[in-house]
Design a protein around this motif. Structure first.
Motif, short mmCIF file in Angstrom:
data_model
loop_
_atom_site.label_atom_id
_atom_site.label_comp_id
_atom_site.label_asym_id
_atom_site.label_seq_id
_atom_site.Cartn_x
_atom_site.Cartn_y
_atom_site.Cartn_z
N LEU A 21 72.04 24.05 3.72
CA LEU A 21 73.29 24.59 3.21
C LEU A 21 74.14 25.24 4.31
O LEU A 21 75.34 24.96 4.40
N ARG A 25 77.76 23.83 5.55
CA ARG A 25 78.98 24.64 5.57
C ARG A 25 79.62 24.64 6.95
O ARG A 25 80.85 24.62 7.07
N ILE A 93 72.98 18.48 -1.97
CA ILE A 93 73.85 19.52 -1.42
C ILE A 93 75.26 18.97 -1.22
O ILE A 93 76.25 19.62 -1.54
N ALA A 97 78.16 20.76 -3.30
CA ALA A 97 78.99 21.67 -2.51
C ALA A 97 80.33 21.08 -2.10
O ALA A 97 81.23 21.82 -1.72
#
Length: 98
Positions: A21, A25, A93, A97
């Motif tokens: 994660l 990002r 993910i 996301a």
């Protein structure tokens, strides 16, 4: 064998999420949003998690570090299996996301 498969799968998700994660990002901030990149990073993190998990189990239960040179075909098979699970986590993910 089933114990290690289930335990490895469960414990493989947590570090992949914890490492994946933040990596996702950072890459998203740099405008790298490719699904292929998420799959590749998930594969690498899943395989590295498995190697760390197996090394920890050997060191904890047997008091020594495993020798991976004894049977390369089993090692490669397990690395691809856990890497594939990591790729699934990476894709998850990416889907959640992004």
């Amino acid at each position: 064998m089933r114990f290690f498969l289930i335990t490895g799968t469960v414990l493989g998700y947590v570090p992949t999420w914890l490492l994946g994660l933040p990596a996702f990002r950072i890459l998203r901030a740099l405008n790298y949003r490719s699904l292929r990149l998420a799959l590749a990073l998930g594969f690498v993190m899943g395989a590295l998690t498995w190697v760390g998990f197996v090394t920890f189990l050997y060191a904890y239960f047997l008091g020594s570090v495993p020798s991976f040179s004894s049977n390369w075909t089993d090692l490669i098979c397990w690395l691809f299996a856990t890497g594939a699970l990591g790729s699934l986590v990476g894709a998850t993910i990416w889907l959640i996301a992004d």
